[in-house]
Write an enzyme that holds these catalytic residues in place. Structure first.
Site, PDB file in Angstrom:
ATOM      1  N   SER A 196       0.840  -1.484   0.093  1.00  0.00           N
ATOM      2  CA  SER A 196       0.131   0.128  -0.345  1.00  0.00           C
ATOM      3  C   SER A 196       0.691   1.643   0.276  1.00  0.00           C
ATOM      4  CB  SER A 196      -0.763   0.063   1.978  1.00  0.00           C
ATOM      5  OG  SER A 196      -0.142  -0.649   2.282  1.00  0.00           O
ATOM      6  N   GLY A 197       1.757   1.080  -0.724  1.00  0.00           N
ATOM      7  CA  GLY A 197       2.571   2.430  -0.813  1.00  0.00           C
ATOM      8  C   GLY A 197       2.089   2.969  -2.084  1.00  0.00           C
ATOM      9  N   LYS A 255       1.108  -4.915   5.519  1.00  0.00           N
ATOM     10  CA  LYS A 255       1.169  -5.866   6.107  1.00  0.00           C
ATOM     11  C   LYS A 255       1.056  -5.246   7.550  1.00  0.00           C
ATOM     12  CE  LYS A 255       5.946  -6.176   6.026  1.00  0.00           C
ATOM     13  NZ  LYS A 255       7.996  -6.585   5.487  1.00  0.00           N
ATOM     14  N   GLU A 268      18.112  17.870  -6.452  1.00  0.00           N
ATOM     15  CA  GLU A 268      18.989  17.687  -5.388  1.00  0.00           C
ATOM     16  C   GLU A 268      19.472  17.264  -6.649  1.00  0.00           C
ATOM     17  OE1 GLU A 268      15.046  15.895  -2.867  1.00  0.00           O
ATOM     18  OE2 GLU A 268      15.896  14.734  -5.093  1.00  0.00           O
ATOM     19  N   HIS A 281      22.076   6.314   1.821  1.00  0.00           N
ATOM     20  CA  HIS A 281      22.131   7.975   1.165  1.00  0.00           C
ATOM     21  C   HIS A 281      22.958   8.206   2.237  1.00  0.00           C
ATOM     22  CE1 HIS A 281      20.331  11.758   2.762  1.00  0.00           C
ATOM     23  NE2 HIS A 281      18.858  10.571   0.848  1.00  0.00           N
ATOM     24  N   ARG A 295      24.680  10.052  -5.812  1.00  0.00           N
ATOM     25  CA  ARG A 295      24.808   9.892  -4.000  1.00  0.00           C
ATOM     26  C   ARG A 295      25.637   8.725  -4.004  1.00  0.00           C
ATOM     27  NH1 ARG A 295      18.424   8.379  -2.288  1.00  0.00           N
ATOM     28  NH2 ARG A 295      17.959  11.298  -2.757  1.00  0.00           N
ATOM     29  N   HIS A 327      19.420   2.962   1.673  1.00  0.00           N
ATOM     30  CA  HIS A 327      18.516   3.728   1.537  1.00  0.00           C
ATOM     31  C   HIS A 327      17.833   3.041   0.554  1.00  0.00           C
ATOM     32  CE1 HIS A 327      16.507   6.744   1.418  1.00  0.00           C
ATOM     33  NE2 HIS A 327      16.328   7.728   0.109  1.00  0.00           N
ATOM     34  N   GLU A 349       9.580   0.284  -6.139  1.00  0.00           N
ATOM     35  CA  GLU A 349      10.995  -0.321  -5.678  1.00  0.00           C
ATOM     36  C   GLU A 349      11.293  -1.622  -5.841  1.00  0.00           C
ATOM     37  OE1 GLU A 349      12.421   1.492  -2.210  1.00  0.00           O
ATOM     38  OE2 GLU A 349      14.353   0.962  -2.262  1.00  0.00           O
ATOM     39  N   ARG A 368      20.607   5.063  -8.316  1.00  0.00           N
ATOM     40  CA  ARG A 368      19.094   5.883  -8.784  1.00  0.00           C
ATOM     41  C   ARG A 368      19.841   7.207  -8.462  1.00  0.00           C
ATOM     42  NH1 ARG A 368      15.190   7.905  -5.265  1.00  0.00           N
ATOM     43  NH2 ARG A 368      15.751   6.561  -3.956  1.00  0.00           N
ATOM     44  N   SER A 386      12.205   7.777  -7.950  1.00  0.00           N
ATOM     45  CA  SER A 386      11.323   6.248  -7.274  1.00  0.00           C
ATOM     46  C   SER A 386       9.987   6.883  -7.489  1.00  0.00           C
ATOM     47  CB  SER A 386      12.033   5.717  -6.202  1.00  0.00           C
ATOM     48  OG  SER A 386      11.714   5.528  -5.176  1.00  0.00           O
TER      49      SER A 386
HETATM   50  P1  FAD Z   1       6.246   1.308  -0.165  1.00  0.00           P
HETATM   51  O1  FAD Z   1       6.008   2.708  -0.313  1.00  0.00           O
HETATM   52  O2  FAD Z   1       7.626   0.588   0.507  1.00  0.00           O
HETATM   53  O3  FAD Z   1       5.361   0.124   0.686  1.00  0.00           O
HETATM   54  C1  FAD Z   1       5.666  -1.159  -0.086  1.00  0.00           C
HETATM   55  C2  FAD Z   1       3.896  -2.029   1.032  1.00  0.00           C
HETATM   56  O4  FAD Z   1       4.322  -2.914   0.787  1.00  0.00           O
HETATM   57  C3  FAD Z   1       3.736  -1.321   2.629  1.00  0.00           C
HETATM   58  O5  FAD Z   1       2.816  -1.017   2.395  1.00  0.00           O
HETATM   59  C4  FAD Z   1       4.033  -2.276   2.949  1.00  0.00           C
HETATM   60  O6  FAD Z   1       3.173  -2.726   4.249  1.00  0.00           O
HETATM   61  C5  FAD Z   1       3.668  -3.660   1.956  1.00  0.00           C
HETATM   62  N1  FAD Z   1       4.387  -4.676   2.346  1.00  0.00           N
HETATM   63  C6  FAD Z   1       6.310  -5.150   2.083  1.00  0.00           C
HETATM   64  N2  FAD Z   1       5.505  -7.041   2.011  1.00  0.00           N
HETATM   65  C7  FAD Z   1       4.284  -7.079   2.418  1.00  0.00           C
HETATM   66  C8  FAD Z   1       3.999  -8.758   2.620  1.00  0.00           C
HETATM   67  N3  FAD Z   1       4.582  -9.667   2.332  1.00  0.00           N
HETATM   68  N4  FAD Z   1       2.380  -8.597   2.406  1.00  0.00           N
HETATM   69  C9  FAD Z   1       1.978  -7.767   2.524  1.00  0.00           C
HETATM   70  N5  FAD Z   1       2.461  -6.517   2.336  1.00  0.00           N
HETATM   71  C10 FAD Z   1       3.736  -5.954   2.583  1.00  0.00           C
HETATM   72  N6  FAD Z   1      12.486   8.385  -3.446  1.00  0.00           N
HETATM   73  C11 FAD Z   1      12.128   9.388  -4.161  1.00  0.00           C
HETATM   74  O7  FAD Z   1      11.758   9.464  -5.014  1.00  0.00           O
HETATM   75  N7  FAD Z   1      11.679  11.057  -3.489  1.00  0.00           N
HETATM   76  C12 FAD Z   1      11.410  11.005  -2.344  1.00  0.00           C
HETATM   77  O8  FAD Z   1      12.218  12.187  -1.949  1.00  0.00           O
HETATM   78  C13 FAD Z   1      12.114  10.051  -1.155  1.00  0.00           C
HETATM   79  N8  FAD Z   1      12.581  10.548   0.536  1.00  0.00           N
HETATM   80  C14 FAD Z   1      12.792   9.481   0.889  1.00  0.00           C
HETATM   81  C15 FAD Z   1      12.282   9.063   2.203  1.00  0.00           C
HETATM   82  C16 FAD Z   1      12.436   7.723   3.230  1.00  0.00           C
HETATM   83  C17 FAD Z   1      12.924   8.020   5.141  1.00  0.00           C
HETATM   84  C18 FAD Z   1      12.744   6.929   2.483  1.00  0.00           C
HETATM   85  C19 FAD Z   1      12.572   5.324   3.019  1.00  0.00           C
HETATM   86  C20 FAD Z   1      12.469   6.579   1.171  1.00  0.00           C
HETATM   87  C21 FAD Z   1      12.755   7.581   0.498  1.00  0.00           C
HETATM   88  N9  FAD Z   1      12.589   7.760  -1.222  1.00  0.00           N
HETATM   89  C22 FAD Z   1      12.435   8.621  -1.812  1.00  0.00           C
HETATM   90  C23 FAD Z   1      12.151   6.853  -1.706  1.00  0.00           C
HETATM   91  C24 FAD Z   1      10.872   5.983  -2.165  1.00  0.00           C
HETATM   92  O9  FAD Z   1      10.313   6.607  -0.825  1.00  0.00           O
HETATM   93  C25 FAD Z   1      10.721   4.573  -2.317  1.00  0.00           C
HETATM   94  O10 FAD Z   1      11.283   3.854  -2.861  1.00  0.00           O
HETATM   95  C26 FAD Z   1       8.851   4.477  -2.399  1.00  0.00           C
HETATM   96  O11 FAD Z   1       8.210   5.161  -1.746  1.00  0.00           O
HETATM   97  C27 FAD Z   1       8.837   2.672  -3.027  1.00  0.00           C
HETATM   98  O12 FAD Z   1       6.862   3.050  -2.614  1.00  0.00           O
HETATM   99  P2  FAD Z   1       6.802   1.257  -2.691  1.00  0.00           P
HETATM  100  O13 FAD Z   1       5.504   1.651  -2.979  1.00  0.00           O
HETATM  101  O14 FAD Z   1       7.622   0.728  -3.745  1.00  0.00           O
HETATM  102  O15 FAD Z   1       7.206   0.842  -1.208  1.00  0.00           O
HETATM  103  C1  SIN Z   2      15.554  12.327   0.244  1.00  0.00           C
HETATM  104  O1  SIN Z   2      14.456  13.636   0.597  1.00  0.00           O
HETATM  105  O2  SIN Z   2      17.163  13.367   0.162  1.00  0.00           O
HETATM  106  C2  SIN Z   2      15.341  11.235  -0.583  1.00  0.00           C
HETATM  107  C3  SIN Z   2      15.206  11.931  -1.903  1.00  0.00           C
HETATM  108  C4  SIN Z   2      15.091   9.866  -2.582  1.00  0.00           C
HETATM  109  O3  SIN Z   2      15.610   8.741  -1.657  1.00  0.00           O
HETATM  110  O4  SIN Z   2      15.479  10.161  -3.654  1.00  0.00           O
END
Ligand code: FAD
Ligand code: SIN
Length: 536
Positions: free
Chosen positions: A12-13, A34, A114, A236, A282, A343, A367, A378, A383
């Site tokens: 649910s990201g 999760k 950035e 990071h 990075r 990161h 991701e 990256r 992302s």
């Molecule tokens: P996520 O948002 O990580 O969601 C994963 C989901 O899967 C969650 O809901 C979790 O509960 C669920 N899940 C996992 N395993 C299971 C399972 N077995 N069963 C059920 N559910 C499960 N990127 C940018 O582009 N810009 C930014 O500014 C940036 N800043 C960041 C800052 C931080 C602190 C971090 C950690 C990352 C940042 N990133 C940024 C990277 C970016 O946030 C992530 O790569 C991106 O949000 C991933 O999204 P997603 O939907 O793929 O996964």
């Molecule tokens: C950050 O805000 O520095 C994170 C950005 C990213 O991971 O893309």
């Protein structure tokens, strides 16, 4: 067989929820999460989303910067379409109600910069962009009659029909465990999507939320999907170094707005390493910090933006300003102690830009997937862009898949009759600690073949022990995560051993240069994985 849902989305990201909203126009969607809906990395994103929105900028330049940051390993066929979709994705979020920062007349987005970006092209909501996006997406998803949410539910494994006949195999659904009752069920649908995020929790020190245990990558691998580029784990450069701060990221936008990196005696050092200094890609900044810390024998370096006005800092970084104050640091007056931390997982389940994996009826986006956008490193803020673009590109293909009837195949019930309750849970806690510690020590920012081999021996041992435990005892969410982490760790180590060069995020002092022989992704296919002895 009639199914309750047309599509199961695990995660649910931003990737999972944006796909759910796009599909819900014509499909019944189940979203599995999760923990809470806002549990993933998406909620914590700070910097923003990269998009060409300035007349002085161009798609060519965004593509070029991405390719350079990716150290010649990005797939241009993925980079171009994703970059070109960015403005439309921002518009979509804006229409849904995401409150991005705009100029004084509210007519244009406030764009920041950035690392790796030659232009200001990061759209943001102050320093809490992920929270703004996720809050809006969650609001829409909860209100949609076609979307059903399963919070506190962990996916255990994919259900694959005809697993050992690759020409006839397909994914039927997934085994799920309710994290509160620990009850296990099978959920079936004509299409299943992995949107489970990254695997940075495989490292002891990381910026990620607890859920980032690489479950999707491990499940896909066990189901028979290829994975690619797992050696490229991004560190990071700037996380707060403070005994009480577990994972506080200090956004790269601080450097984008003029922040400096300093040694303890107050000297800037990044010019020695790259012409873009603090705004170099990075991988280069993280490695330079690691180098300076080791050279000087110090536990941290510093990030300083206190030369900017107090008003600017408080308005531009309100969340971080408050968070740092809670740790007793006033970033308007003093420098911030920093260290790098794991990161982002640049590799993942191999897919095309539509999220299609090796197995019919299984998609992967966000991701957890490897589309070719990020290559060996990256670029910042690409992302969230990939999450949104991949969801957009995938939904059309998924529509076709759910319209084709799924062959009727019996599904085995989850059988725990041969298992009992675990007698020693300490095995789980101990192995969690051990795995993440040796990954940090031996498979970190700077690698050597000897360290990788040490890690390889250890991961083999742990994998055996965890596998025995898994088959003997009733499963629990922490055991499932550990089992996934050890699979992912093994994939990272093997991929790192196979890449006998240094490129992007993978730096091996035994092979300090890039080599044309390795100008391709490291693809591991579970059906043809070579014998283990080859790597040691
Ligand atoms: P996520 O948002 O990580 O969601 C994963 C989901 O899967 C969650 O809901 C979790 O509960 C669920 N899940 C996992 N395993 C299971 C399972 N077995 N069963 C059920 N559910 C499960 N990127 C940018 O582009 N810009 C930014 O500014 C940036 N800043 C960041 C800052 C931080 C602190 C971090 C950690 C990352 C940042 N990133 C940024 C990277 C970016 O946030 C992530 O790569 C991106 O949000 C991933 O999204 P997603 O939907 O793929 O996964
Ligand atoms: C950050 O805000 O520095 C994170 C950005 C990213 O991971 O893309």
């Amino acid at each position: 067989m009639a199914h309750q849902y047309d599509v199961i989305i695990i995660g649910s990201g931003t990737a999972g929820l944006s796909l759910a909203l796009r599909l819900a126009a014509y499909a019944r969607v189940a979203v599995i999460s999760k923990t809470e809906l806002a549990s993933g990395a998406s909620y914590w994103a700070q910097g923003g989303i990269a998009a060409v929105l300035d007349t002085q900028d161009s798609f060519t330049e965004h593509c070029q910067d991405t390719l350079i940051a990716g150290a010649d390993l990005c797939d241009p066929n993925a980079v171009e379409p994703i970059v070109k979709l960015a403005p439309e994705m921002i518009q979509w979020l804006d229409t849904l109600g995401v409150n991005f920062c705009k100029n004084d007349t509210q007519t244009q987005y406030d764009l920041t910069r950035e690392g790796g970006h030659g232009k200001r092209r990061i759209v943001h909501a102050h320093d809490a962009t992920g929270k703004a996006i996720q809050t809006t997406l969650i609001e829409h998803v909860l209100a949609h009659p076609q979307i059903t949410i399963f919070p506190h539910t962990i996916a255990i494994d994919l259900i694959v029909a005809n697993k050992h006949q690759p020409e006839h195999h397909f994914v039927q659904g997934v085994y799920l465990q309710n994290c509160q009752t620990e009850q296990i069920t099978a959920l079936l649908a004509p299409c299943t999507v992995l949107a489970t995020g990254g695997a940075s929790r495989v490292y002891l020190y990381n910026t990620n939320p607890d859920v980032a245990s690489g479950d999707g990558i491990a499940m896909a691998w066990r189901a028979g999907c290829s994975v690619a580029n797992m050696e490229f784990n991004q560190f990071h450069p700037t996380c707060l170094y403070h005994p009480q701060a577990k994972t506080l990221l200090l956004t790269e936008a601080i450097r984008g707005e003029g922040g400096f990196l300093l040694t303890p005696d107050g000297q800037r050092f990044m010019q020695k390493f790259h012409p873009q200094a603090e705004l170099a890609p990075r991988d280069i900044v993280a490695r330079a910090i690691d180098h300076e810390m080791k050279r000087l024998g110090v536990p941290c370096l510093y990030l300083d933006i206190s030369h900017k006005s107090k008003q600017f800092i408080q308005e531009r970084f309100p969340t971080l300003y408050e968070q740092c104050l809670q740790y007793g640091i006033d970033m308007t007056k003093e420098r911030l102690p920093i260290v790098p931390a794991a990161h982002y997982t640049c590799g993942g389940i191999q897919t095309d830009i539509y999220g299609q994996t090796d197995i019919p009826r299984l998609f992967a986006i966000g991701e957890t997937a490897y589309t070719g956008l990020h290559g060996a490193n990256r670029m910042a803020s690409n992302s969230l862009l990939e999450c949104l673009s991949s969801a957009y590109l995938a939904h059309g293909k998924i529509q076709t898949v759910i319209q084709s009837p799924m062959p009727n195949q019996p599904v085995a019930h989850w059988d725990e009759s041969q298992t009992c309750d675990p007698d020693e849970r300490v095995v789980i806690t101990h192995n969690w600690e051990e795995l993440r510690r040796f990954m940090w020590d031996y498979v970190g920012i700077v690698r050597t073949t000897k360290r990788l081999q040490r890690a390889y021996h250890r991961v083999q041992l742990l994998k055996k022990e965890i596998s025995e435990y898994y088959w003997r005892y009733r499963v629990t969410p922490d055991l499932l995560e550990l089992r996934n982490l050890v699979d992912v760790a093994q994939l990272i180590i093997i991929s790192a051993l196979l890449r006998k060069e240094s490129r992007g995020l993978h730096y091996n002092t035994d092979y300090p240069h890039s080599s044309a022989a390795f100008l391709k992704p490291t693809v591991l296919n579970p059906l043809v994985i070579r014998t283990l002895t080859e790597f040691v």
